[in-house]
Design an enzyme around this catalytic site. Structure first.
Site, mmCIF file in Angstrom:
data_model
loop_
_atom_site.group_PDB
_atom_site.id
_atom_site.type_symbol
_atom_site.label_atom_id
_atom_site.label_comp_id
_atom_site.label_asym_id
_atom_site.label_seq_id
_atom_site.Cartn_x
_atom_site.Cartn_y
_atom_site.Cartn_z
ATOM 1 N N CYS A 1 60.589 2.894 41.395
ATOM 2 C CA CYS A 1 59.788 2.383 42.272
ATOM 3 C C CYS A 1 59.891 1.278 43.345
ATOM 4 O O CYS A 1 60.370 1.695 44.382
ATOM 5 C CB CYS A 1 58.678 3.208 41.985
ATOM 6 N N HIS B 1 60.205 0.047 47.279
ATOM 7 C CA HIS B 1 59.491 -0.626 47.511
ATOM 8 C C HIS B 1 58.305 -1.863 47.153
ATOM 9 O O HIS B 1 57.342 -2.063 47.188
ATOM 10 C CB HIS B 1 57.721 0.908 47.623
ATOM 11 N N ARG C 1 55.476 14.753 47.314
ATOM 12 C CA ARG C 1 55.917 12.757 48.038
ATOM 13 C C ARG C 1 56.674 11.826 46.567
ATOM 14 O O ARG C 1 57.557 12.192 46.587
ATOM 15 C CB ARG C 1 54.985 12.247 48.745
ATOM 16 N N CYS D 1 60.372 11.162 44.790
ATOM 17 C CA CYS D 1 60.612 9.745 44.784
ATOM 18 C C CYS D 1 61.931 9.568 43.693
ATOM 19 O O CYS D 1 62.797 8.747 42.744
ATOM 20 C CB CYS D 1 59.849 8.780 45.280
#
Length: 267
Positions: free
Chosen positions: A176, A180, A224, A228
């Site tokens: 992740c 981000h 969501r 990812c």
């Protein structure tokens, strides 16, 4: 009549300002596009459906969800979204909005939650869970996130979520954090918020559920996060799994003080 020198000066000025105009188009164009779409966000249709589902007697027990306790007492929906995920003593679990709704649908209405969890996103009762999440999140719009870390299990989930956020793997060795984990990243024209800290009002965790313009679908946070994992080329986690809820705790705690704009609209 303009002289040649005046025209040349004007042309030179225009050439000098082109980079600034191009930069505005690249960095702000999508935000301006979203702002225009926000007026008449199709998520409002899901909100209306969710409110109706909350009050409608359904399931094998022919009951409503109006006695569902989302953290502030039976039937209270205002303000609950910005405090989820959190620990619930009746289930002895940390739950996000969608997993808590499953608990209420099982205990109050008699639905088979295992079957709902296996149903593909956007179909059957999964579609109804998303609509309920859209309405409930809208009841906390403009409120600030303030997730609890008072219970030991909540603290453990935050630490697990943090590890999952930075865990690399899959064929591309992604995590992740690859997208981000720091400031100033983007993919094509899409800015990628840094979710290791408070990214600001209505950004990241504070924007979901959201309506996806690109595919005409309403997505909850569970979908969501699933997407990812898909982009990392990981196997999908189970719906409302401890892993996805732990990630929700990590992102939600990091968003403390940010205002929710959910249900938002996305590209």
């Amino acid at each position: 009549m303009k002289t040649a020198s005046t025209l040349c000066a004007a042309a030179a000025f225009a050439l000098c300002t082109l980079p600034a105009l191009a930069q505005k188009t690249a960095s702000q164009g999508i935000d301006e596009y979203r702002a225009m779409l926000q007026d008449g966000n199709p998520a409002e249709l899901f909100e209306a459906k969710g409110e109706d589902l909350w009050k409608k007697a359904r399931g094998p027990k022919n009951a409503t969800l109006e006695k569902c306790d989302l953290g502030k007492g039976p039937g209270v929906v205002k303000g609950v979204f910005v405090e989820l995920p959190r620990y619930f003593s009746d289930t002895q679990r940390v739950q996000d909005l969608e997993s808590r709704l499953l608990t209420c649908m099982e205990t109050l209405q008699g639905f088979n939650v295992a079957e709902i969890a296996k149903t593909p996103f956007g179909k059957g009762e999964q579609n109804n869970v998303t609509a309920l999440a859209a309405w409930i999140s809208a009841e906390s719009k403009d409120m600030k996130f303030n997730l609890s870390q008072a219970h030991a299990t909540e603290k453990n989930f935050y630490e697990v979520g943090k590890r999952l956020f930075f865990q690399r793997g899959g064929p591309h060795d992604f995590s992740c954090a690859s997208c981000h984990g720091e400031d100033g990243k983007r993919i094509r024209l899409q800015d990628l918020p840094n979710l290791t800290k408070n990214p600001g009002d209505g950004i990241g965790f504070a924007a979901w559920p959201a309506y996806r313009v690109s595919n005409g679908q309403m997505w909850g946070m569970q979908q969501r996060l699933n997407d990812c994992y898909r982009q990392q080329r990981f196997p999908y986690p189970g719906f409302a799994s401890d892993a996805t809820i732990a990630l929700g705790v990590y992102l939600g705690v990091n968003s403390k003080g940010a205002k929710s704009i959910a249900p938002a609209i996305k590209r």
